[in-house]
Design an enzyme around this catalytic site. Structure first.
Site, PDB file in Angstrom:
ATOM      1  N   ILE A 150       0.823  -1.205   0.000  1.00 47.11           N
ATOM      2  CA  ILE A 150       0.000   0.000   0.000  1.00 47.11           C
ATOM      3  C   ILE A 150       0.862   1.262   0.000  1.00 47.11           C
ATOM      4  CG2 ILE A 150      -1.604   1.358   1.416  1.00 47.11           C
ATOM      5  CD1 ILE A 150      -2.890  -1.323   2.249  1.00 47.11           C
TER       6      ILE A 150
ATOM      7  N   TYR B 229      -2.401  -5.480  17.288  1.00 48.76           N
ATOM      8  CA  TYR B 229      -2.549  -4.770  16.017  1.00 48.76           C
ATOM      9  C   TYR B 229      -3.831  -3.939  16.006  1.00 48.76           C
ATOM     10  CZ  TYR B 229      -2.713  -4.067  10.929  1.00 48.76           C
ATOM     11  OH  TYR B 229      -2.757  -3.533   9.670  1.00 48.76           O
TER      12      TYR B 229
ATOM     13  N   ILE C 188      -6.777  -6.191   1.354  1.00 43.98           N
ATOM     14  CA  ILE C 188      -6.168  -5.629   0.150  1.00 43.98           C
ATOM     15  C   ILE C 188      -5.184  -6.639  -0.433  1.00 43.98           C
ATOM     16  CG2 ILE C 188      -4.849  -3.691  -0.790  1.00 43.98           C
ATOM     17  CD1 ILE C 188      -7.563  -2.869   0.401  1.00 43.98           C
TER      18      ILE C 188
ATOM     19  N   GLY D  13       4.011  -0.062   9.310  1.00 40.80           N
ATOM     20  CA  GLY D  13       3.379  -0.852  10.362  1.00 40.80           C
ATOM     21  C   GLY D  13       3.848  -2.290  10.327  1.00 40.80           C
TER      22      GLY D  13
END
Length: 241
Positions: free
Chosen positions: A21, A147, A180, A84
């Site tokens: 991403i 998370y 995704i 992340g």
């Protein structure tokens, strides 16, 4: 000749912009002519981007990264905090390090970036901050207590920043992707993929480019009056949250 003004290239920082991403976001800004810096820990920034080695868990490395970017591109006008990690395991098996490493990278790292970027934005009296969260931060997920907590925390952070800095024409928003197509999802079995798709109203995975186009909109002229928002890019998975 067109009377539409051509926007000046902006100084853009995308963290974790070497793959997935983050890379798609960096490439989208590059395509529209912006000056893009990308932080990585392992290299591999898109062609045309300023590659900056930076570990967001290290305050001194963050400061050094901003100094390098400002020297090359000027003050950061658009920050996309995307870097992340995950350390998935069930709650009763989750170690202190599993918890602290994910929170320090995903949440505290974003705090460090936003704090440092806002200094230049305040002097400019303008800026755009986008924090990349996750649908997991809204819905929760078994095995991802750390998370999910880190990604939910980004919402409160962005909304607090929006209230603090809004008077200086600085916006702060959250983009919350769902499932995704990335290297992380590519390793799932066909059965796992089918199970996930069955939960998504649009019945498919999203693409990195779809997330990137949302970030471009949030940081562009069409979203000057949008701040403190959470924009889901999840095919309807988390609707209502």
């Amino acid at each position: 000749m067109s009377d539409v003004p051509v926007p000046e290239p902006r100084s853009v920082l995308v963290t974790g912009g070497n793959r997935g991403i983050g890379r798609a976001i960096a490439e989208a800004f590059l395509a529209q002519g912006d000056k893009v810096a990308v932080t990585t820990r392992s290299g591999g920034a898109p062609e045309g981007a300023l590659e900056v080695r930076c570990d967001v868990t290290d305050p001194e490395a963050v400061e050094a990264a901003f100094a390098q970017i400002e020297a090359a591109h000027g003050p950061v006008e658009v920050l996309v905090a995307n870097a992340g990690i995950t350390a998935d395991t069930l709650l009763l098996r989750m170690s202190e390090d599993d918890w602290s490493s994910v929170l320090d990278t995903n949440l505290t790292g974003s705090f460090r970036l936003a704090k440092r970027a806002s200094k230049g934005m305040l002097r400019l009296r303008r800026g755009r901050i986008v924090l990349i969260s996750s649908v997991v931060g809204m819905l929760g997920s078994a095995g991802q207590v750390n998370y999910a907590a880190s990604k939910a925390g980004l919402v409160g952070m962005a909304r607090s920043i929006a209230r603090e800095l809004g008077s200086r024409s600085i916006t702060a928003n959250v983009v919350a992707p769902g499932f995704i197509e990335t290297d992380m999802t590519a390793v799932l079995s066909d059965e796992q993929k089918d199970t996930i798709k069955s939960q998504v109203p649009l019945q498919r995975y999203g693409t990195c480019e779809e997330v990137a186009s949302t970030v471009l909109w949030l940081t562009g002229p069409g979203a000057t009056y949008v701040t403190g928002a959470v924009i889901p890019v999840d095919g309807g998975l988390g609707m209502g949250h």
